[in-house]
Design a protein around this motif. Structure first.
Motif, PDB file in Angstrom:
ATOM      1  N   HIS A  78      -0.158  -4.161   2.681  1.00 35.14           N
ATOM      2  CA  HIS A  78      -0.942  -5.379   2.859  1.00 35.14           C
ATOM      3  C   HIS A  78      -1.763  -5.219   4.136  1.00 35.14           C
ATOM      4  N   GLN A  87      -2.086 -13.053  -3.588  1.00 35.22           N
ATOM      5  CA  GLN A  87      -1.887 -12.158  -2.464  1.00 35.22           C
ATOM      6  C   GLN A  87      -0.425 -11.948  -2.111  1.00 35.22           C
ATOM      7  N   ASP A  92       2.945   0.177  -1.287  1.00 36.94           N
ATOM      8  CA  ASP A  92       2.053  -0.970  -1.157  1.00 36.94           C
ATOM      9  C   ASP A  92       1.846  -1.324   0.304  1.00 36.94           C
ATOM     10  N   TYR A 134      -4.021  -3.451  -0.240  1.00 36.51           N
ATOM     11  CA  TYR A 134      -4.464  -4.793  -0.612  1.00 36.51           C
ATOM     12  C   TYR A 134      -5.253  -5.378   0.555  1.00 36.51           C
TER      13      TYR A 134
END
Length: 280
Positions: free
Chosen positions: A105, A272, A103, A159
């Motif tokens: 961000h 988020q 993941d 993301y």
């Protein structure tokens, strides 16, 4: 001596011993362990909950491999069993990593890694911070990880907010001339000396995902073009940056990372701080 009588100096010939030697106790133990392993694999693969069951390819490969090992032990070919088990052990890290996601961000992607950072450096860093992917790493010696033992790369989940997504102006068309993919730029800020620079990650998105609205102004960001405020979660494969005139122009114009994210899925995430929140 007479030909009718056996020679006194020649010992009598005994019939050969045709009885096969007994199997060592270690072979029985190995066969028992293989049987237990096959039974365990089949039991876990038949679980009702698909999230807890073993994938079918693991069941097939494990059952066939262990069966070959059992036959090799019965045929007294232990080197074949060792080879098969070695291949299964060597392939395990690559299979595990290939089915994992790291993941990222985007809001701190540029701060954490410059645009010159290689894909191996980025994946190794985010591998250690993504939940539930390092559960086997503490069994390995020292700082070694499953990612370092793997020949495959994990997928990336990027993301990004709608205001950070721009259209690069480049697109990919098929043999019939119809557009098949859009190339989007995802901007992440990075402070360079006293200035703020935009680090761009190129995302290749098929038109079937409909992330970018049709007939929208490609110079606008996604939120302005489509009035979308929900952040995006791109699921992507990691590929080397493509070559060509369009890529050269993008590298001259932007601080472009040396790799490409090939998106195969996109979700809208309202939370988020928790990518695993499915309440929306």
């Amino acid at each position: 001596p007479s030909p009718l009588l056996p020679c006194a100096s020649s010992p009598p010939r005994l019939p050969p011993d045709t009885a096969s030697p007994a199997m060592p106790l270690g072979d029985y133990t190995s066969l028992a362990l293989i049987g237990v392993a096959i039974a365990t694999i089949l039991a876990n693969s038949s679980s009702i909950d698909p999230e807890d069951s073993i994938p079918w390819e693991v069941t097939l490969a494990g059952t066939c491999g262990l069966s070959v090992c059992a036959v090799a032990i019965l045929a007294k070919k232990p080197e074949v069993a060792y080879f098969v088990i070695g291949c299964l052990i060597a392939a395990a890290p690559s299979y595990y990593v290939f089915h994992r996601n790291v993941d990222i961000h985007n809001w701190n992607f540029g701060t954490r890694y410059s645009y010159k950072a290689s894909i191996s450096e980025v994946l190794d860093g985010y591998w250690k911070t993504t939940p539930n992917v390092t559960k086997f790493d503490h069994y390995l010696p020292g700082p070694l990880t499953m990612l370092q033992l793997s020949l495959a790369k994990p997928n990336v989940r990027l993301y990004a907010n709608a205001t950070e997504i721009l259209h690069s102006g480049a697109q990919l068309t098929g043999p019939d001339g119809k557009k098949t993919h859009d190339y989007l730029l995802v901007s992440s800020p990075r402070k360079v000396k006293k200035d703020l620079a935009a680090i761009m990650t190129l995302v290749k998105v098929p038109v079937t995902l409909e992330v970018w609205p049709k007939d929208a102004d490609m110079q606008m960001d996604l939120m302005t073009a489509a009035s979308i405020v929900a952040p995006h979660l791109f699921s992507c494969r990691v590929l080397p940056l493509e070559k060509g005139t369009a890529m050269d122009k993008l590298k001259q114009k932007h601080h472009l990372r040396p790799f490409l994210l090939d998106a195969f899925d996109v979700e809208f995430k309202h939370n988020q701080f928790n990518l695993y929140d499915k309440t929306y």
